[in-house]
Design a protein around this motif. Structure first.
Motif, PDB file in Angstrom:
ATOM      1  N   ARG A   9       0.590  -0.824   0.009  1.00 27.16           N
ATOM      2  CA  ARG A   9       0.160   0.206  -0.111  1.00 27.16           C
ATOM      3  C   ARG A   9       0.896   0.988  -0.123  1.00 27.16           C
ATOM      4  NH1 ARG A   9      -3.562   1.035   4.288  1.00 27.16           N
ATOM      5  NH2 ARG A   9      -2.700  -0.340   5.381  1.00 27.16           N
ATOM      6  N   TYR A  10       0.462   2.534  -0.381  1.00 27.94           N
ATOM      7  CA  TYR A  10       0.625   3.734  -0.590  1.00 27.94           C
ATOM      8  C   TYR A  10       1.418   4.275   0.936  1.00 27.94           C
ATOM      9  CZ  TYR A  10       2.466   8.213  -1.783  1.00 27.94           C
ATOM     10  OH  TYR A  10       3.541   9.719  -2.200  1.00 27.94           O
ATOM     11  N   SER A  11       0.938   3.879   1.865  1.00 27.62           N
ATOM     12  CA  SER A  11       0.984   4.213   3.259  1.00 27.62           C
ATOM     13  C   SER A  11       2.518   3.055   4.239  1.00 27.62           C
ATOM     14  CB  SER A  11       0.382   3.523   4.605  1.00 27.62           C
ATOM     15  OG  SER A  11      -0.609   2.173   4.256  1.00 27.62           O
ATOM     16  N   ASP A  12       2.764   2.303   2.798  1.00 27.04           N
ATOM     17  CA  ASP A  12       3.795   1.660   3.398  1.00 27.04           C
ATOM     18  C   ASP A  12       5.400   1.703   2.616  1.00 27.04           C
ATOM     19  OD1 ASP A  12       5.389  -0.619   4.328  1.00 27.04           O
ATOM     20  OD2 ASP A  12       4.803  -2.523   2.868  1.00 27.04           O
ATOM     21  N   ILE A  13       5.003   2.479   1.554  1.00 28.27           N
ATOM     22  CA  ILE A  13       5.768   3.212   1.060  1.00 28.27           C
ATOM     23  C   ILE A  13       6.351   4.785   1.910  1.00 28.27           C
ATOM     24  CG2 ILE A  13       6.272   4.639  -1.704  1.00 28.27           C
ATOM     25  CD1 ILE A  13       5.988   1.142  -1.990  1.00 28.27           C
ATOM     26  N   LEU A  14       5.216   4.725   2.209  1.00 28.03           N
ATOM     27  CA  LEU A  14       5.679   6.560   2.850  1.00 28.03           C
ATOM     28  C   LEU A  14       6.815   6.351   4.542  1.00 28.03           C
ATOM     29  CD1 LEU A  14       2.563   8.741   3.122  1.00 28.03           C
ATOM     30  CD2 LEU A  14       4.296   9.114   1.106  1.00 28.03           C
ATOM     31  N   LEU A  15       6.273   4.863   4.530  1.00 33.24           N
ATOM     32  CA  LEU A  15       6.337   4.690   6.185  1.00 33.24           C
ATOM     33  C   LEU A  15       8.293   4.423   5.613  1.00 33.24           C
ATOM     34  CD1 LEU A  15       3.415   3.221   8.193  1.00 33.24           C
ATOM     35  CD2 LEU A  15       5.156   6.066   8.867  1.00 33.24           C
ATOM     36  N   MET A  16       7.969   3.422   5.007  1.00 33.37           N
ATOM     37  CA  MET A  16       9.264   2.762   4.272  1.00 33.37           C
ATOM     38  C   MET A  16      10.040   3.563   3.697  1.00 33.37           C
ATOM     39  SD  MET A  16       8.883  -0.805   2.436  1.00 33.37           S
ATOM     40  CE  MET A  16       7.972   0.140   1.099  1.00 33.37           C
ATOM     41  N   TYR A  17       9.844   4.661   3.659  1.00 30.49           N
ATOM     42  CA  TYR A  17      10.384   5.973   2.826  1.00 30.49           C
ATOM     43  C   TYR A  17      11.312   6.646   3.898  1.00 30.49           C
ATOM     44  CZ  TYR A  17      12.035   9.873  -0.600  1.00 30.49           C
ATOM     45  OH  TYR A  17      12.886  10.741  -0.732  1.00 30.49           O
ATOM     46  N   ALA A  18      10.543   7.059   4.875  1.00 31.72           N
ATOM     47  CA  ALA A  18      10.885   7.817   5.721  1.00 31.72           C
ATOM     48  C   ALA A  18      11.733   6.490   7.049  1.00 31.72           C
ATOM     49  CB  ALA A  18       9.169   7.712   7.284  1.00 31.72           C
ATOM     50  N   GLU A  19      11.247   5.376   7.141  1.00 32.34           N
ATOM     51  CA  GLU A  19      12.883   4.733   7.249  1.00 32.34           C
ATOM     52  C   GLU A  19      14.028   4.872   6.607  1.00 32.34           C
ATOM     53  OE1 GLU A  19      13.357  -0.079   8.939  1.00 32.34           O
ATOM     54  OE2 GLU A  19      11.101   0.429   8.855  1.00 32.34           O
ATOM     55  N   LEU A  23       8.696   5.257  16.378  1.00 33.62           N
ATOM     56  CA  LEU A  23       7.882   5.386  16.098  1.00 33.62           C
ATOM     57  C   LEU A  23       7.014   4.691  15.310  1.00 33.62           C
ATOM     58  CD1 LEU A  23       5.629   7.247  16.659  1.00 33.62           C
ATOM     59  CD2 LEU A  23       6.300   9.164  15.638  1.00 33.62           C
ATOM     60  N   ILE A  24       8.246   5.051  13.968  1.00 35.08           N
ATOM     61  CA  ILE A  24       7.726   4.584  12.392  1.00 35.08           C
ATOM     62  C   ILE A  24       7.628   2.761  12.948  1.00 35.08           C
ATOM     63  CG2 ILE A  24       8.767   3.226  10.130  1.00 35.08           C
ATOM     64  CD1 ILE A  24      10.512   6.113  10.584  1.00 35.08           C
ATOM     65  N   GLU A  25       8.310   2.370  13.295  1.00 35.27           N
ATOM     66  CA  GLU A  25       8.027   0.637  14.111  1.00 35.27           C
ATOM     67  C   GLU A  25       6.583   0.670  14.812  1.00 35.27           C
ATOM     68  OE1 GLU A  25       9.606  -2.437  18.105  1.00 35.27           O
ATOM     69  OE2 GLU A  25      10.615  -1.935  16.371  1.00 35.27           O
ATOM     70  N   LYS A  26       6.428   1.723  15.271  1.00 32.54           N
ATOM     71  CA  LYS A  26       4.694   1.229  16.353  1.00 32.54           C
ATOM     72  C   LYS A  26       3.539   2.040  15.230  1.00 32.54           C
ATOM     73  CE  LYS A  26       1.833   3.581  19.622  1.00 32.54           C
ATOM     74  NZ  LYS A  26       1.943   4.859  20.305  1.00 32.54           N
ATOM     75  N   GLU A  27       4.087   2.621  14.672  1.00 34.72           N
ATOM     76  CA  GLU A  27       3.461   3.330  12.748  1.00 34.72           C
ATOM     77  C   GLU A  27       2.393   1.399  11.807  1.00 34.72           C
ATOM     78  OE1 GLU A  27       0.569   5.107  12.739  1.00 34.72           O
ATOM     79  OE2 GLU A  27       1.926   6.664  14.519  1.00 34.72           O
ATOM     80  N   ARG A  28       4.023   1.044  11.454  1.00 37.88           N
ATOM     81  CA  ARG A  28       4.073   0.041  10.893  1.00 37.88           C
ATOM     82  C   ARG A  28       3.192  -1.131  11.667  1.00 37.88           C
ATOM     83  NH1 ARG A  28       6.911   0.132   6.570  1.00 37.88           N
ATOM     84  NH2 ARG A  28       6.381  -2.911   6.337  1.00 37.88           N
ATOM     85  N   MET A  29       3.042  -1.361  12.703  1.00 40.86           N
ATOM     86  CA  MET A  29       2.451  -2.550  13.550  1.00 40.86           C
ATOM     87  C   MET A  29       0.888  -1.966  13.719  1.00 40.86           C
ATOM     88  SD  MET A  29       3.272  -2.985  17.235  1.00 40.86           S
ATOM     89  CE  MET A  29       1.989  -3.921  18.349  1.00 40.86           C
ATOM     90  N   LEU A  30       0.696  -0.384  13.264  1.00 39.89           N
ATOM     91  CA  LEU A  30      -0.932  -0.218  13.457  1.00 39.89           C
ATOM     92  C   LEU A  30      -1.189  -0.003  12.368  1.00 39.89           C
ATOM     93  CD1 LEU A  30      -0.274   2.699  16.701  1.00 39.89           C
ATOM     94  CD2 LEU A  30      -0.696   0.358  16.873  1.00 39.89           C
ATOM     95  N   GLU A  31      -1.128   0.237  12.007  1.00 37.08           N
ATOM     96  CA  GLU A  31      -1.510   0.571  10.291  1.00 37.08           C
ATOM     97  C   GLU A  31      -1.404  -0.877   9.547  1.00 37.08           C
ATOM     98  OE1 GLU A  31      -2.038   2.859   6.513  1.00 37.08           O
ATOM     99  OE2 GLU A  31      -1.698   3.431   8.993  1.00 37.08           O
ATOM    100  N   PHE A  32      -0.263  -1.702   9.662  1.00 35.77           N
ATOM    101  CA  PHE A  32      -0.074  -2.846   8.575  1.00 35.77           C
ATOM    102  C   PHE A  32      -0.786  -4.297   9.643  1.00 35.77           C
ATOM    103  CE2 PHE A  32       2.078  -0.364   6.786  1.00 35.77           C
ATOM    104  CZ  PHE A  32       2.223  -0.199   5.910  1.00 35.77           C
TER     105      PHE A  32
END
Length: 477
Positions: A368-378, A416-425
């Motif tokens: 998903r695009y949210s995955d792209i955004l969070l990966m890019y941030a990481e 925070l990115i790890e947590k956001e990925r947990m909640l988003e996905f």
């Protein structure tokens, strides 16, 4: 692998008419068939998707989500089984049926891709539209890469097969090093990008597309910690301008209006037939709810089901996070012990829309695009560009109804990115891979109360493969 290759000698395929979403019950193509038209070769390519459909609806959630800290198996005298209980405890061994099925389905998918590649590259057929050939080639290279990516993340070294082989030939193929497997994945996805970029005029909803090939390679580079290369791939997806976050998180998972704006690639399901459907809600609904959650009182729920969102996950949502009510719902009724309580269950995947049986048509998101955004941030954060990374995390947080993050140090943003990925996905088969990639799988699972021996970072090679193909086992099993 002998069993898998032999199973692949008869390809289970489904045909399409016009839009890829018009999928029909499976048919078979004989190994001796001569592919003499665009339609026949496209049907062959369509067959490369079928194993992925089986993997996601049958086994992948067991070895990724149930094995992680977001989903727990609820056991009783009649619920749960050896396969799911052991995976939930993070002590699954080589006799675990989920691992065996995952291996078999993956190699069947790889065989189908290899067959399709041999036809596409070796045939003399003149296509009526060269863009269709480009699309077909891009699809099969992408899918083969995805099958291998999931295999290497689960098992480490695995056998590499890049052409159709007989069962006898397969016996002599041993495990290849992880580095070699990632080299093949990178090569396949690079080829997929070239083909799919030339096929943008014939893209269809549900099929692999150019953006998905960029995004998956970005994830591969992130997994192997090649951050500069990951940055390039993920930025290309963003710059395409084709994908964006849907304003409302819940619409990503609406089976009545399937999403192709935020979702770069998803596994397609349909309630039109048993073979094409999924049964996600029937695994996730509380067993004692009978038909109140599924809206199908005539369909018995799975005794191996009753997978519940973990309390660790539930407590991780911030107040006001809109994702919580989409991801987790509650049914009030008696639990296994007869005590009435509010029982949580995964609500991302809805009850069937119209099918009378346990056929559901929810698509399962892979990228998903949210995955792209969070990966890019990481990636940016790992490149010490923390301030530049924060706005991409905030796009995801703000869609969830949360306040934007600000002024974070590198380590703070990392967590925070790890947590956001947990909640988003959550419940999208991402969590276990995220924890392993970040080197935190055993630490997190032990804190979650699981046994998690050191060996569990890599799954056990299925015992049948050890016996038949004389493969060596991973350390610790």
């Amino acid at each position: 692998m002998k069993k898998i290759i032999l199973a692949g000698l008869v390809l289970s395929l489904y045909s399409c008419s016009g839009d890829f979403l018009n999928i029909y019950p499976e048919t078979s193509l004989n190994e001796g068939n001569f592919y003499s038209s665009d339609e026949e070769i496209i049907t062959l390519v369509n067959g490369c998707y079928t194993s992925l459909r089986d993997i996601e609806k049958r086994t992948h959630w067991v070895i990724s989500e149930l094995k992680s800290d977001v989903l727990d198996q609820q056991t009783s005298s009649v619920a749960g089984d050896f396969t799911t209980d052991r995976m939930d405890a993070v002590i699954a061994g080589s006799d675990n049926l989920a691992l065996d099925d995952f291996w078999n389905f993956s190699y069947k998918g790889i065989y189908n891709c290899n067959k399709a590649i041999s036809v596409l590259e070796g045939g003399s057929h003149v296509w009526s539209n060269p863009a269709l050939k480009s699309r077909s080639s891009g699809e099969v290279y992408f899918l083969r890469a995805l099958y291998y990516f999931n295999l290497v993340r689960q098992f480490g070294d695995v056998p590499v097969v890049t052409e159709p082989v007989t069962g006898l030939e397969a016996v002599n193929i041993k495990r290849s090093p992880v580095a070699d497997i990632y080299a093949l994945i990178t090569e396949d996805l690079t080829k997929a990008q070239t083909h799919l970029e030339a096929a943008t005029t014939v893209e269809e909803n549900g099929r692999v597309n150019y953006g998905a090939s960029l995004g998956l390679l970005g994830k591969v580079y992130l997994t192997t910690k090649n951050y500069p290369a990951a940055e390039v791939m993920l930025k290309k997806v963003i710059d395409l301008g084709k994908f964006s976050l849907l304003p409302d998180y819940k619409n990503v998972f609406d089976p009545a209006n399937k999403d192709y704006k935020e979702t770069l690639f998803s596994v397609q399901y349909s309630e039109a037939a048993a073979a094409l459907s999924n049964q996600f809600i029937f695994f996730n609904a509380p067993y004692t709810s009978k038909g109140e959650v599924t809206n199908r009182p005539n369909i018995a729920l799975s005794l191996a089901g009753n997978m519940r969102p973990s309390q660790d996950l539930i407590k991780s949502f911030e107040v006001g996070d809109k994702r919580k009510s989409v991801s987790i719902a509650y049914w009030r009724g008696p639990d296994w012990n007869g005590i009435v309580a509010d029982l949580p269950y995964c609500a991302k995947y809805k009850a069937p829309q119209t099918a009378a049986l346990n056929w559901a048509g929810d698509n399962f998101p892979v990228l998903r695009y949210s995955d792209i955004l969070l990966m890019y941030a990481e990636v940016l954060n790992n490149l010490n560009r923390t301030a530049e990374a924060i706005p991409f995390v905030n796009q995801v947080r703000e869609r969830a109804g949360l306040k934007p993050a600000a002024g974070l140090a590198k380590t703070q943003l990392d967590m925070l990115i790890e947590k956001e990925r947990m909640l988003e996905f959550c419940f999208e088969n991402q969590r276990w891979y995220d924890l392993v990639r970040r080197g935190r799988a055993l630490e997190v699972m032990r804190a979650h109360g699981k046994q998690a021996p050191d060996a569990q970072v890599l799954a056990a090679i299925p015992s049948e493969q050890i016996l038949i193909n004389k493969l060596n086992q991973n350390t610790g099993y």
